[in-house]
Design a protein around this motif. Sequence first.
Motif, PDB file in Angstrom:
ATOM      1  N   THR A 181      34.545  -8.920   2.228  1.00 49.40           N
ATOM      2  CA  THR A 181      34.582  -9.890   1.136  1.00 49.40           C
ATOM      3  C   THR A 181      33.427 -10.875   1.265  1.00 49.40           C
ATOM      4  O   THR A 181      32.696 -11.135   0.305  1.00 49.40           O
ATOM      5  CB  THR A 181      35.903 -10.675   1.190  1.00 49.40           C
ATOM      6  OG1 THR A 181      36.985  -9.759   1.202  1.00 49.40           O
ATOM      7  CG2 THR A 181      36.030 -11.596   0.006  1.00 49.40           C
ATOM      8  N   LEU A 182      33.262 -11.394   2.481  1.00 47.94           N
ATOM      9  CA  LEU A 182      32.211 -12.393   2.673  1.00 47.94           C
ATOM     10  C   LEU A 182      30.837 -11.766   2.474  1.00 47.94           C
ATOM     11  O   LEU A 182      29.929 -12.407   1.928  1.00 47.94           O
ATOM     12  CB  LEU A 182      32.331 -13.010   4.068  1.00 47.94           C
ATOM     13  CG  LEU A 182      33.619 -13.817   4.281  1.00 47.94           C
ATOM     14  CD1 LEU A 182      33.671 -14.389   5.691  1.00 47.94           C
ATOM     15  CD2 LEU A 182      33.759 -14.925   3.249  1.00 47.94           C
ATOM     16  N   VAL A 216      30.444 -11.831  -1.074  1.00 52.07           N
ATOM     17  CA  VAL A 216      30.332 -13.198  -1.605  1.00 52.07           C
ATOM     18  C   VAL A 216      28.903 -13.707  -1.485  1.00 52.07           C
ATOM     19  O   VAL A 216      28.335 -14.221  -2.448  1.00 52.07           O
ATOM     20  CB  VAL A 216      31.295 -14.147  -0.846  1.00 52.07           C
ATOM     21  CG1 VAL A 216      30.888 -15.603  -1.048  1.00 52.07           C
ATOM     22  CG2 VAL A 216      32.726 -13.933  -1.309  1.00 52.07           C
ATOM     23  N   GLN A 236      26.666 -12.107  -3.950  1.00 58.31           N
ATOM     24  CA  GLN A 236      27.026 -12.444  -5.326  1.00 58.31           C
ATOM     25  C   GLN A 236      26.520 -13.845  -5.673  1.00 58.31           C
ATOM     26  O   GLN A 236      26.156 -14.112  -6.809  1.00 58.31           O
ATOM     27  CB  GLN A 236      28.542 -12.368  -5.507  1.00 58.31           C
ATOM     28  CG  GLN A 236      28.996 -12.353  -6.950  1.00 58.31           C
ATOM     29  CD  GLN A 236      28.591 -11.079  -7.659  1.00 58.31           C
ATOM     30  OE1 GLN A 236      28.436 -10.047  -7.030  1.00 58.31           O
ATOM     31  NE2 GLN A 236      28.402 -11.139  -8.963  1.00 58.31           N
ATOM     32  N   GLN A 237      26.495 -14.725  -4.695  1.00 57.32           N
ATOM     33  CA  GLN A 237      25.957 -16.063  -4.937  1.00 57.32           C
ATOM     34  C   GLN A 237      24.499 -15.967  -5.378  1.00 57.32           C
ATOM     35  O   GLN A 237      24.013 -16.837  -6.095  1.00 57.32           O
ATOM     36  CB  GLN A 237      26.078 -16.915  -3.674  1.00 57.32           C
ATOM     37  CG  GLN A 237      27.482 -17.412  -3.391  1.00 57.32           C
ATOM     38  CD  GLN A 237      27.896 -18.540  -4.322  1.00 57.32           C
ATOM     39  OE1 GLN A 237      27.087 -19.098  -5.048  1.00 57.32           O
ATOM     40  NE2 GLN A 237      29.183 -18.859  -4.328  1.00 57.32           N
ATOM     41  N   THR A 252      31.228 -21.639   3.527  1.00 65.07           N
ATOM     42  CA  THR A 252      31.471 -22.720   2.580  1.00 65.07           C
ATOM     43  C   THR A 252      30.524 -23.877   2.866  1.00 65.07           C
ATOM     44  O   THR A 252      29.904 -24.436   1.958  1.00 65.07           O
ATOM     45  CB  THR A 252      32.922 -23.211   2.713  1.00 65.07           C
ATOM     46  OG1 THR A 252      33.778 -22.085   2.635  1.00 65.07           O
ATOM     47  CG2 THR A 252      33.266 -24.205   1.627  1.00 65.07           C
ATOM     48  N   SER A 284      24.261 -10.360   4.417  1.00 65.22           N
ATOM     49  CA  SER A 284      25.324  -9.456   3.987  1.00 65.22           C
ATOM     50  C   SER A 284      25.406  -8.274   4.950  1.00 65.22           C
ATOM     51  O   SER A 284      26.501  -7.810   5.298  1.00 65.22           O
ATOM     52  CB  SER A 284      25.031  -8.982   2.569  1.00 65.22           C
ATOM     53  OG  SER A 284      26.083  -8.226   2.080  1.00 65.22           O
ATOM     54  N   MET A 296      36.200 -10.507  -3.619  1.00 65.40           N
ATOM     55  CA  MET A 296      35.111 -11.406  -3.992  1.00 65.40           C
ATOM     56  C   MET A 296      35.219 -11.789  -5.467  1.00 65.40           C
ATOM     57  O   MET A 296      35.137 -12.957  -5.824  1.00 65.40           O
ATOM     58  CB  MET A 296      33.768 -10.716  -3.700  1.00 65.40           C
ATOM     59  CG  MET A 296      32.539 -11.494  -4.096  1.00 65.40           C
ATOM     60  SD  MET A 296      32.121 -11.376  -5.817  1.00 65.40           S
ATOM     61  CE  MET A 296      31.608  -9.670  -5.939  1.00 65.40           C
ATOM     62  N   ALA A 302      33.396 -15.446  -6.137  1.00 65.53           N
ATOM     63  CA  ALA A 302      32.296 -15.617  -5.179  1.00 65.53           C
ATOM     64  C   ALA A 302      32.374 -16.927  -4.400  1.00 65.53           C
ATOM     65  O   ALA A 302      31.441 -17.307  -3.723  1.00 65.53           O
ATOM     66  CB  ALA A 302      30.930 -15.486  -5.853  1.00 65.53           C
ATOM     67  N   ASN A 303      33.498 -17.600  -4.508  1.00 61.10           N
ATOM     68  CA  ASN A 303      33.705 -18.775  -3.654  1.00 61.10           C
ATOM     69  C   ASN A 303      34.363 -18.309  -2.360  1.00 61.10           C
ATOM     70  O   ASN A 303      35.385 -17.626  -2.397  1.00 61.10           O
ATOM     71  CB  ASN A 303      34.605 -19.773  -4.393  1.00 61.10           C
ATOM     72  CG  ASN A 303      34.969 -20.959  -3.530  1.00 61.10           C
ATOM     73  OD1 ASN A 303      35.559 -20.810  -2.464  1.00 61.10           O
ATOM     74  ND2 ASN A 303      34.616 -22.134  -3.972  1.00 61.10           N
ATOM     75  N   PRO A 304      33.786 -18.663  -1.196  1.00 62.84           N
ATOM     76  CA  PRO A 304      34.286 -18.079   0.058  1.00 62.84           C
ATOM     77  C   PRO A 304      35.778 -18.332   0.296  1.00 62.84           C
ATOM     78  O   PRO A 304      36.497 -17.414   0.692  1.00 62.84           O
ATOM     79  CB  PRO A 304      33.450 -18.776   1.135  1.00 62.84           C
ATOM     80  CG  PRO A 304      32.272 -19.324   0.456  1.00 62.84           C
ATOM     81  CD  PRO A 304      32.635 -19.544  -0.976  1.00 62.84           C
ATOM     82  N   ALA A 333      37.890 -16.396  -2.220  1.00 57.98           N
ATOM     83  CA  ALA A 333      37.796 -14.971  -1.915  1.00 57.98           C
ATOM     84  C   ALA A 333      38.611 -14.650  -0.663  1.00 57.98           C
ATOM     85  O   ALA A 333      39.235 -13.591  -0.568  1.00 57.98           O
ATOM     86  CB  ALA A 333      36.339 -14.563  -1.712  1.00 57.98           C
TER      87      ALA A 333
END
Lengths: 310, 342, 507, 350
Positions: free
Chosen positions: A26-27, A30, A33-34, A165, A205, A240, A245-247, A250
């Motif tokens: 997920t991270l 994320v 995606q940011q 974050t 990533s 995600m 896309a916010n950690p 998500a």
Amino acid sequence: MDLGTIFDYTLIYSTIRASTPILFATLAAVITQQGDILNIGVEGIMLVSAFSAVLISYLTSNWLLGIAVAMIVGVIMAMIMAVASIKYNADITAIGMAINMLALAVTKFGIKQFLGTTGSFTDPKIAGIPRLHFGFLEKYKYLNGIFNNWSLMEVIGILMVLALTFVLYHTVWGLRLRSVGRLPMAAETAGINVKSIKYQIMAISGLLGGLAGAHLSIGYSKMFIENMTNGRGFMGVAAMFFGGANPVLAWIGSLLFGLIDSIGGRLQAYGWPSQFVLMLPYIITILVLSVSLWRSAKRREKMKSSLLQK
Amino acid sequence: GCSSQSSQPADSSKEETSGDNAAGSKKLRVALVYSGFLGDKSFNDSAHAGAMRAVNDFGIELKELESKEPAEWESNVVAMASEGYDLVVCVSTQFQDILAKHAPEFPDIKFALIDGVTKGDNIVSTTFAQNEGSFLAGAAAAMFTTKTQVPNVNADKVIGWVGGMDIPVLHDFFVGYEQGAKYIDPDIKILQSFAGTFNDPLKGKELTLAQYSQGADIVMNVASGTGMGVLEAAKEADKYAIGVDMNQDDVYPGHILTSMVKRVDNATYLVIESVVKGTYKGNTTEYLDINKGGVSLTDMSVMKEALGDKFPQDIPEKIAELEEKVKSGEIKVNAYEGFGRK
Amino acid sequence: MDEYIIEMIDITKSFGDVKAIQNGQFNLRKGEIHSLIGENGAGKSTMMKILYGIHQKDSGIIKIRGEEVRELTPRVAIQYGIGMVHQEFMLVGDLTVLENIILGFEPRKGIVIDFDAAEKEIKKYINTYGMDIQPNKKINQISVGEAQRVEIIKTLYRGAEIIIFDEPTSVLTPQETVKFFEILNNMKADGKSIIFISHKLNEVMEISDRITVMRQGKYVNTVNKSDTNKNELAKMMIGREIFLNIEKKESNPGKKILEVNDLWTSGEKELSKIRGISFDVKAGEIVGIAGVDGNGQSELVEALTGLRKVERGKITVDNVNVTNLSPLQIREAGVAHIAEDRNTRGLNLKMNVAENLVALKYDKEPLAQGIVQNRKSIESFAKQLISTFDIRPNNPWALAGSLSGGNAQKVVIAREIDADAKLLIAAQPTRGVDIGATEYIRSKINKVKEEGKAVLLISADLEEVLSLSDRIIVMYEGKIMGILNAEEANEENVGILMMGGETEVSL
Amino acid sequence: MEQTNKYLNLLLTILLSTIIGGLIMLFLGHNPIEAYIQLLRGAFVGKLNFGTTLQKFVPLLLTSVAFLVASRVGVFNVGVDGELYLGAIAAAWVGFTFTSVPGPILILMCLAIAVIVGAAWAYIPGSLKAYLGVNEICVTILMNYVATYITSYLVNGPLSAKTGVPQTPTIAEGAQLTKILKPSQANTGLFIALAIVAIIYWILQNTTIGYRFKSVGLNPMHAEYVGINPKKTIINSMLLSGAVGGLAGAIEVLGVYGYFLDGFSSGVGFDGMLVVLMVKGDMKMVPFVAFFIAALKAGALGMERYTGLPKSIVDTIIAIFIIFATMENLFSFYKKKRIKTVQASVSERD
Ligand SMILES: Nc1ncnc2c1ncn2[C@@H]1O[C@H](COP(=O)(O)OP(=O)(O)OP(=O)(O)O)[C@@H](O)[C@H]1O
Ligand SMILES: Nc1ncnc2c1ncn2[C@@H]1O[C@H](COP(=O)(O)OP(=O)(O)OP(=O)(O)O)[C@@H](O)[C@H]1O
Ligand SMILES: [Mg+2]
Ligand SMILES: [Mg+2]
């Protein structure tokens, strides 16, 4: 059915445990995606990293080395994607799927070539990532059950959420990344090298994907099996999206997967048809995604409404 | 319609014989076609082991084809037959229909089906009474779960069972397992889970841990690759598991009480032997039940060694007794629809 | 000449086959305001984007403070003290004003952004130049004028000594423009050098010290303001004399075609929600809507054409209630619509001209029989419109995206006028179109009126509204500030209404 | 000019991936020339091999087109696999239930139900995308799992043949498509697929439906403005996409297997997506690339049988091929040169 044995305190840790393999994926999704990159290749990055981790840990009996190499391999895979999509304009989804395919194929003959077996590999010589054991907790049944014996990676996973974050919302680099993802021209005109940031997030990533893979093969378990990711990378991407896309959000998404999975495992034992239990996490995710978007659309509309003004 | 391919077997056999310095006589060519991959440490590996024994003993030429995709199973079988292999062994129930469809097209080729039944003059079928073996496993598990002298065993009468894909043959295992457990203690609770896949050890592990948290002390796996996770869960949670297909007792010594061995290796070896010796007879079905040694429990010696004097000796004794009863027919083990003696 | 702090010599630049700049010359003295003027597509923005390092020149020399700079990127340009306020604002909507300003030049404490220090620094500029902004609001929530001030502070914050403004006034009211010029003069007094891009000659004559003119990618001339006048500049820009004011015949309004009654809608921004407006448009008249961009004009058009939900109120077209009908139903009720943004709404840039021209009739006879399209009729239909509206090149299979702005707009105009609707809603019909095409488009719109149709004209260009309309509605913050007859309206009283002010003539 | 460049690019890409694949084989100690010969042989020589290529081509072609249809409106339908599964099981159900219906009619019924089921399944992500803006990639990936579990449940439960294998009963003899090129599994489904693809191409190119798809896909804002309903169009294209996906499943059941088998097809939908992404939306290239991939896959089987080289090597080559094929200006050296000469001539003139 005995609800007490389904919803008891052990569910807490088992949710964490089941969600961590997804969390790293997920991270990994994320962070890209940011920067407006949909990294659907996490699945493949994870798989190759999982293989590398097992291979190195088996050869050296050193789990740290295993993780390190997994992360390096993760970055290499991510860089292939990055070069293809950033330098050569390849469709990121296509590259992601191709990477997934490549990962499956490469690990398949990797097992044969380097470990001399097929399908799966496990060996006592594989050094696993340690668990954190606190002797003083043993006295307390519940605390012990919830907090003791976490895998190091489960702790790192949560730390990663916090770190990400922090990086995204409090650091210079995070601000630049967010601007790159939202309006690259603005970043470009502020003298920010957009491509360089995109490479950087792909590399990160890859690191996270590498951790995800290492956790899978030498943390959560100590083995490698062909296609052992089994869609967890995709689930990570779904989580995600769930969190926009916010950690932290998500992370909640991946916890939700973990929770449903854990409950599902327990429900099956009571004779629910396995297929229905197994499809629950997917259906619930779709439902939650839809409902949350439906609600946020409604909220936005309300916020926008001219009738509520003045 | 395979005449067009007549050139192929010729030239590939040429290649192979050139590398073969053995006696002038042509080697027996045997192909094993799997419905999955080797390395599962269970069903497929077991067949492979049997075939390797035959290679050692008879010096046959062996070709193995692995694939997970049904479309490829069919074309693999057909290809091997077209290639002129003397014996094509299909290692899985899943080949039942494929053989029925294609075996008649190759009357000169001998086929064998492991773990399923297909009629045909050039087909030998072998099936196993996995329900009978599982009966014993269930009984052993049911006894074990109340042996509180063994570390980490609680008094609760709960045992577990984790399967791979939810397919009929697994239910045949389960039916026996359940009956065996209930035979020991009608009040026992049996937790059953399917991972939905044969190669997700993580899922297997998670399901097993869930069953442990629901009070089970021992969990049987019938899950191929997924089962690896079941066994690992036993080790990690310091609990217990039962192996399947092959002897998995020493994968994590001290955590695997016993394994329900399905002698896929024997079945494979025997059918190859029958061709070597010329005793192959088509249209027969070998039903490898407990009497014929097709299924059995391991002797628990690994566990005994690990537990020392805490080992509940009454379990192997009781199992030996039950085994006799099943063999003699005194206990009749149920089979799942589509299985059992035909 | 070593007094120049910027020298751009013999610049060329092509985009694929488009020669955007062929012989670009530009220089800037310290402390002057130097205007760069030219028609749309003359290459003004491209010149400046090259100076700012966004585009790389193909050939030519750029000297900054006498030193030749070969590799220019925005970062290098910023280091040389160049700042640019772009035609399209470079502000990230999701981020706050403060974050946008410091982006790329963040004050830090360790690796953490020092927001407090940033805010203090920014306060300085707010005070020095009297620019009011709210640092902690998100960009999404502020007005265009404020966004522009944010852009200016951004360049100042980056330490710019040379500031490029690309058409800064096109989004401002006359009054805001006055205030903006004050800021410019303050900055000049402060020793900053300013490049001002515009095609509004009044403004250029008011603010500049020197003026450079470009035409079709080529340098024309550089003159001192004191040595020139508007007519001369216009001639240099266009290459011929042109008179935009079309002859307006006495209007002869018929029955009401469009009636809007107490209309409420949501809005992109807080200020652009429509809050209870009513008006009508009669057959044979042009009603113009004036107002600063972002005061609800877009929302109004969208509501009228079915692209935005009406929350309350009623819209009728020729006595048919079209409130909240689909765009198709509204079109079928007799509405044609020239969209304000040809690139996203008005055209499908990735389809060819013919496909764009048939967009309203693609499924009707003779262009299609049943569901089967008729390629031949499509071609002849497109060719006919192309020749009627003088669209160049006259190739129906050219991609719409390959047309110049003016010709692209003509495609939209052609399609919508050909629809032959009772009501034509023309939103910003000449935005970003050069003077020649502007003249043509305005005459076409006037012709629609003369044919007895109703026309609703929405334009941010006050001159356009004044010159075409029979009645003028002025909008401010989603409300109607006043409806004026053409005779009584002028730049001044409309300008005041546009700012939300009061005026005696308002009805 | 542009066109030839594209095809030249594709050829160069194939060449490059072949070389890289050859290097990998050398590294693993195999003879690449021999392997490639066996690969070609495995794909084309003999009825069995060529038939296998065709048999793999049919579903791949259909899933490619299914993905293509949705991609025309800008929707990424990763869910073709799910549609294929559900279409397949629905077709199987009809095929073994209504056995008294005459063959040709039964075939039509099977295809029809598969089309309906596939379309209905695709309606879900389509409407979620259109009305709520839920990311369709995410939803369709998740729905593939759901579809697999649904079919798995059906084939082990209500629709089970109860033979010990997780499959449905065999469909009526008359509903089975005729095999061509025996003993391979290629069948007349090939012609059905080609016909369907031709019809869909025609729809996309020559009808108002195709116009709407294109308009919405290229610019939904514009489409909405001229009176095309983008939401409905998105859903329609997803319905069509799902229908084709379902049809692919039905043809597999009627043509290849004769029954539905749990988990019978792994990832043809994904492969179809990759085909479309590789040709970057150029419809005409889809059948050729699909055939190329099918040939590679069939050839891989042959290669494995005849040389002992693992199939995964071919998968690696395909993956590398896809990576290169999706890149845009990988072989731009000749293009760059062209631009440079243009510039040179410009500066000469000035
Ligand atoms: N990003 C781009 N890529 C390719 N071509 C472009 C791009 N931007 C603009 N063009 C080309 O520029 C030409 C006109 O577009 P442009 O929007 O600059 O029109 P304009 O009216 O001259 O300028 P503006 O609208 O900015 O005032 C078209 O030929 C278009 O193809
Ligand atoms: N990114 C681009 N790609 C292709 N062509 C472009 C691009 N940017 C500008 N052009 C073309 O270059 C020419 C000059 O455009 P430029 O934007 O510099 O004009 P301008 O003088 O700023 O016009 P305007 O007053 O409309 O802003 C135009 O013909 C335009 O079509
Ligand atoms: Mg117990
Ligand atoms: Mg410009």
